[in-house]
Design a protein around this motif. Sequence first.
Motif, PDB file in Angstrom:
ATOM      1  N   ILE A 289       4.125  63.090-113.326  1.00  0.00           N
ATOM      2  CA  ILE A 289       4.280  62.617-112.082  1.00  0.00           C
ATOM      3  C   ILE A 289       5.361  61.966-112.034  1.00  0.00           C
ATOM      4  O   ILE A 289       5.398  60.688-112.882  1.00  0.00           O
ATOM      5  CB  ILE A 289       3.084  62.151-111.414  1.00  0.00           C
ATOM      6  N   ALA A 290       6.337  62.294-111.205  1.00  0.00           N
ATOM      7  CA  ALA A 290       7.532  61.343-111.064  1.00  0.00           C
ATOM      8  C   ALA A 290       7.084  60.773-109.458  1.00  0.00           C
ATOM      9  O   ALA A 290       6.891  61.599-108.583  1.00  0.00           O
ATOM     10  CB  ALA A 290       8.745  62.323-110.703  1.00  0.00           C
ATOM     11  N   LEU A 291       7.098  59.634-109.545  1.00  0.00           N
ATOM     12  CA  LEU A 291       6.508  58.977-108.210  1.00  0.00           C
ATOM     13  C   LEU A 291       7.757  58.491-107.244  1.00  0.00           C
ATOM     14  O   LEU A 291       7.328  57.806-106.096  1.00  0.00           O
ATOM     15  CB  LEU A 291       5.682  57.782-108.538  1.00  0.00           C
ATOM     16  N   SER A 292       8.845  58.440-107.773  1.00  0.00           N
ATOM     17  CA  SER A 292      10.047  57.646-106.945  1.00  0.00           C
ATOM     18  C   SER A 292      10.292  58.517-105.828  1.00  0.00           C
ATOM     19  O   SER A 292      10.764  57.771-104.827  1.00  0.00           O
ATOM     20  CB  SER A 292      11.231  57.120-107.597  1.00  0.00           C
ATOM     21  N   PRO A 293      10.449  59.573-105.572  1.00  0.00           N
ATOM     22  CA  PRO A 293      11.074  60.186-104.372  1.00  0.00           C
ATOM     23  C   PRO A 293      10.420  59.751-103.144  1.00  0.00           C
ATOM     24  O   PRO A 293       9.174  59.624-102.899  1.00  0.00           O
ATOM     25  CB  PRO A 293      10.794  61.940-104.786  1.00  0.00           C
ATOM     26  N   ALA A 294      11.274  59.589-101.988  1.00  0.00           N
ATOM     27  CA  ALA A 294      10.914  58.946-100.798  1.00  0.00           C
ATOM     28  C   ALA A 294      10.360  59.702 -99.672  1.00  0.00           C
ATOM     29  O   ALA A 294      10.014  59.440 -98.673  1.00  0.00           O
ATOM     30  CB  ALA A 294      11.923  58.212-100.399  1.00  0.00           C
ATOM     31  N   ALA A 295      10.240  61.098-100.173  1.00  0.00           N
ATOM     32  CA  ALA A 295       9.653  62.115 -99.050  1.00  0.00           C
ATOM     33  C   ALA A 295       9.640  63.572 -99.660  1.00  0.00           C
ATOM     34  O   ALA A 295       9.844  63.335-100.710  1.00  0.00           O
ATOM     35  CB  ALA A 295      10.816  62.263 -97.793  1.00  0.00           C
ATOM     36  N   GLY A 296       8.966  64.302 -98.896  1.00  0.00           N
ATOM     37  CA  GLY A 296       8.670  65.776 -99.479  1.00  0.00           C
ATOM     38  C   GLY A 296      10.147  66.298 -99.849  1.00  0.00           C
ATOM     39  O   GLY A 296      10.169  66.690-100.928  1.00  0.00           O
ATOM     40  N   ALA A 297      11.109  66.264 -98.921  1.00  0.00           N
ATOM     41  CA  ALA A 297      12.389  67.018 -99.239  1.00  0.00           C
ATOM     42  C   ALA A 297      13.142  66.190-100.395  1.00  0.00           C
ATOM     43  O   ALA A 297      13.617  66.933-101.063  1.00  0.00           O
ATOM     44  CB  ALA A 297      13.442  66.610 -97.970  1.00  0.00           C
ATOM     45  N   HIS A 298      12.929  64.933-100.454  1.00  0.00           N
ATOM     46  CA  HIS A 298      13.442  64.285-101.700  1.00  0.00           C
ATOM     47  C   HIS A 298      12.803  64.797-102.875  1.00  0.00           C
ATOM     48  O   HIS A 298      13.461  64.878-104.077  1.00  0.00           O
ATOM     49  CB  HIS A 298      13.330  62.699-101.325  1.00  0.00           C
ATOM     50  N   GLY A 299      11.301  64.868-102.903  1.00  0.00           N
ATOM     51  CA  GLY A 299      10.638  65.481-103.983  1.00  0.00           C
ATOM     52  C   GLY A 299      11.398  66.781-104.256  1.00  0.00           C
ATOM     53  O   GLY A 299      11.315  67.172-105.687  1.00  0.00           O
ATOM     54  N   GLU A 300      11.459  67.555-103.291  1.00  0.00           N
ATOM     55  CA  GLU A 300      12.017  68.933-103.760  1.00  0.00           C
ATOM     56  C   GLU A 300      13.419  68.758-104.453  1.00  0.00           C
ATOM     57  O   GLU A 300      13.689  69.457-105.353  1.00  0.00           O
ATOM     58  CB  GLU A 300      12.410  69.692-102.290  1.00  0.00           C
ATOM     59  N   LEU A 301      14.202  67.875-103.966  1.00  0.00           N
ATOM     60  CA  LEU A 301      15.514  67.478-104.773  1.00  0.00           C
ATOM     61  C   LEU A 301      15.272  67.205-106.140  1.00  0.00           C
ATOM     62  O   LEU A 301      15.727  67.796-106.933  1.00  0.00           O
ATOM     63  CB  LEU A 301      16.408  66.618-103.881  1.00  0.00           C
ATOM     64  N   CYS A 302      14.215  66.364-106.311  1.00  0.00           N
ATOM     65  CA  CYS A 302      13.797  65.858-107.768  1.00  0.00           C
ATOM     66  C   CYS A 302      13.419  67.207-108.438  1.00  0.00           C
ATOM     67  O   CYS A 302      13.838  67.346-109.748  1.00  0.00           O
ATOM     68  CB  CYS A 302      12.559  64.933-107.473  1.00  0.00           C
ATOM     69  N   GLY A 303      12.514  68.047-107.867  1.00  0.00           N
ATOM     70  CA  GLY A 303      12.039  69.060-108.557  1.00  0.00           C
ATOM     71  C   GLY A 303      13.089  70.032-108.991  1.00  0.00           C
ATOM     72  O   GLY A 303      13.174  70.591-110.148  1.00  0.00           O
ATOM     73  N   MET A 304      13.848  70.658-108.042  1.00  0.00           N
ATOM     74  CA  MET A 304      14.927  71.277-108.218  1.00  0.00           C
ATOM     75  C   MET A 304      16.097  70.874-109.078  1.00  0.00           C
ATOM     76  O   MET A 304      16.764  71.655-110.009  1.00  0.00           O
ATOM     77  CB  MET A 304      15.531  72.146-106.907  1.00  0.00           C
ATOM     78  N   MET A 305      16.383  69.682-108.991  1.00  0.00           N
ATOM     79  CA  MET A 305      17.209  69.179-110.102  1.00  0.00           C
ATOM     80  C   MET A 305      16.523  69.201-111.443  1.00  0.00           C
ATOM     81  O   MET A 305      17.315  69.264-112.425  1.00  0.00           O
ATOM     82  CB  MET A 305      17.687  67.522-109.745  1.00  0.00           C
ATOM     83  N   SER A 306      15.414  68.801-111.627  1.00  0.00           N
ATOM     84  CA  SER A 306      14.599  68.815-113.174  1.00  0.00           C
ATOM     85  C   SER A 306      14.741  70.311-113.681  1.00  0.00           C
ATOM     86  O   SER A 306      14.816  70.745-114.618  1.00  0.00           O
ATOM     87  CB  SER A 306      13.082  68.602-113.019  1.00  0.00           C
ATOM     88  N   ILE A 307      14.384  71.327-112.708  1.00  0.00           N
ATOM     89  CA  ILE A 307      14.720  72.601-112.993  1.00  0.00           C
ATOM     90  C   ILE A 307      16.078  73.194-113.337  1.00  0.00           C
ATOM     91  O   ILE A 307      16.161  73.617-114.530  1.00  0.00           O
ATOM     92  CB  ILE A 307      14.221  73.859-111.753  1.00  0.00           C
ATOM     93  N   ARG A 308      17.074  72.668-112.642  1.00  0.00           N
ATOM     94  CA  ARG A 308      18.461  72.983-113.175  1.00  0.00           C
ATOM     95  C   ARG A 308      18.834  72.145-114.478  1.00  0.00           C
ATOM     96  O   ARG A 308      19.393  72.808-115.280  1.00  0.00           O
ATOM     97  CB  ARG A 308      19.420  72.366-112.014  1.00  0.00           C
ATOM     98  N   ALA A 309      18.308  71.074-114.518  1.00  0.00           N
ATOM     99  CA  ALA A 309      18.476  70.361-115.906  1.00  0.00           C
ATOM    100  C   ALA A 309      17.891  70.925-117.053  1.00  0.00           C
ATOM    101  O   ALA A 309      18.425  71.098-118.294  1.00  0.00           O
ATOM    102  CB  ALA A 309      18.027  68.872-115.912  1.00  0.00           C
ATOM    103  N   ALA A 310      16.716  71.793-116.971  1.00  0.00           N
ATOM    104  CA  ALA A 310      15.909  72.412-117.925  1.00  0.00           C
ATOM    105  C   ALA A 310      16.715  73.480-118.305  1.00  0.00           C
ATOM    106  O   ALA A 310      16.847  74.121-119.362  1.00  0.00           O
ATOM    107  CB  ALA A 310      14.402  72.826-117.514  1.00  0.00           C
ATOM    108  N   LEU A 311      17.188  74.438-117.323  1.00  0.00           N
ATOM    109  CA  LEU A 311      18.064  75.574-117.444  1.00  0.00           C
ATOM    110  C   LEU A 311      19.336  75.429-118.029  1.00  0.00           C
ATOM    111  O   LEU A 311      19.740  75.887-119.189  1.00  0.00           O
ATOM    112  CB  LEU A 311      18.392  76.238-115.932  1.00  0.00           C
ATOM    113  N   GLU A 312      20.155  74.049-117.694  1.00  0.00           N
ATOM    114  CA  GLU A 312      21.073  73.693-118.481  1.00  0.00           C
ATOM    115  C   GLU A 312      21.008  73.354-119.692  1.00  0.00           C
ATOM    116  O   GLU A 312      21.845  73.709-120.810  1.00  0.00           O
ATOM    117  CB  GLU A 312      21.794  72.549-117.735  1.00  0.00           C
TER     118      GLU A 312
END
Length: 520
Positions: free
Chosen positions: A155-178
């Motif tokens: 669990i990543a707890l730091s995102p400050a809102a749903g939209a920020h959580g989306e950013l965190c999740g999609m950045m993680s996905i991009r990092a995993a693909l890279e």
Amino acid sequence: MNDWSRAASTHPVDDVPSPFATATGNRGLQIEEKLIFEQDSPGHCGVDLPEPAPFRSRLGGLDRQGPIGLPGLSEPQVVRHFTRLSQKNYAIDTGLYPLGSCTMKHNPRLNEKLARLPGLADIHPLQPVSTVPGALELIDTLAHWLKTLTGMPAIALSPAAGAHGELCGMMSIRAALEARDDRRSRVLVPESAHGTNPATAAACGYTVDQIPADATGRVDRAALEAMLGTDVAALMLTNPNTCGLFESEIVEIAAAVHAAGAFFYCDGANFNAIVGRVRPADLGIDCMHLNLHKTFSTPHGGGGPGSGPVALREGLAPYAPLPWIVHGPDGLRLLEHKSGPAEHSLGRLKGFHGQMGMFVRALAYMMSHGSDGLRQVAEDAVLNANYLRARLENEFSPSFPGSCMHEVLFDDRFLKDTGVTTLDFAKALLEEGYHPMTMYFPLIVHGAMLVEPTETESKASLDEFIEVLKALAAAARSGEGSRFRAAPVSTPRRRLDETSAARKPVLRWRPESVDRDSAG
Ligand SMILES: Cc1ncc(COP(=O)(O)O)c(C=O)c1O
């Protein structure tokens, strides 16, 4: 009478069918309130401070040359101003707040009490970690609950809102693909999605392709499968979706996404409907944000900013943003740098650890409900929405057949030929003392009205609301269109010019003299 006891209106309320116009513009106890700058009475001040002793300025000539421009007000003026403003606010503490998709649920006072305990509220984020083991344990316990409820390992707890959580999740996905040197360019998003989903995908550099809905309001699986390919990075799917429906083919959808080598991001904003009943990991989801201010009853604003933790599958966990709390031989440790096990982390997405006040409230909510209580939250939220649906289905037009989850979606077919629009209907609800439901969202049905009662509404309060809705529907059908088009008449302000408000928003007050000068 003191000059600050009543702010008389400079803007008379227009066209109000009222028996007589009042001298002040106030009506009953509804007081017209000027902006605080318009109440400026130069020379007034809330405090008397002695003149400072002479001192040598070290500002190198950069000292302010003129006054700062704050209004002159006495303490009672300030107190009355803000109290009157607060009384104009409609809140979940005022009445039923049926705003679909937003899950405006009751904020238990126990949470508030615990969040204000000095040992929690007064911690400074720069305090040495050795002085705050209790805070770390609290955060770790919250993470444990969220892991258990989602079935995810991290669990990543730091995102400050749903939209920020989306950013965190999609950045993680991009990092995993890279990391696996897999360059993909597209993200698939259903046409019913919340606007933050395509916005997040675009912000992460992806092009967005819309998946159509099928006749039942769910993702058209055949269309989705036809769109999948080796250039698709992820599917972003909301479940339950924004039509208030469970995506019944979600397991098959997850399998198809994974077979194409893509990740499955779930928008978990509607987790309130399934918390304790469904573990998202069991559905094949790789990554999902949760809005603590929806599912776990932390306040939407007012009590502080939101919190949008993200649950991550094993393959995405290494990219979770800093800081990490890890279990070591000497207890909990805080990892704040990209090294050791956190070597691949995205780094920081937010200052410090996230919204501590929200963590305390969410954990208090979970622990006071217990696992069975949380399950009951989901059951009651779904029951309440279906009660509304069942009692309104003859007068209103439910957009899709069958029962719903935590919110019920109507469209405007029931208003056909009445001359009344969804907007008019919502304005008439204001006149009845209710905050309107969500309007015109999701976009896939015409004139959407999305109603989410939440689990804490009693049958009595739902019945009252239902009677109001039925009475309004009957009035619209019996030709009282003009009443709807005039509404609201007794609110502090009537209708705004919504186009100008959106296109030419006035975001900053300027003294009339400035406007006059610039016009001249
Ligand atoms: C389905 C859905 N996704 C994402 C969001 C964004 O969440 P937040 O407002 O916390 O940024 C919302 C908010 O209403 C939502 O309803």
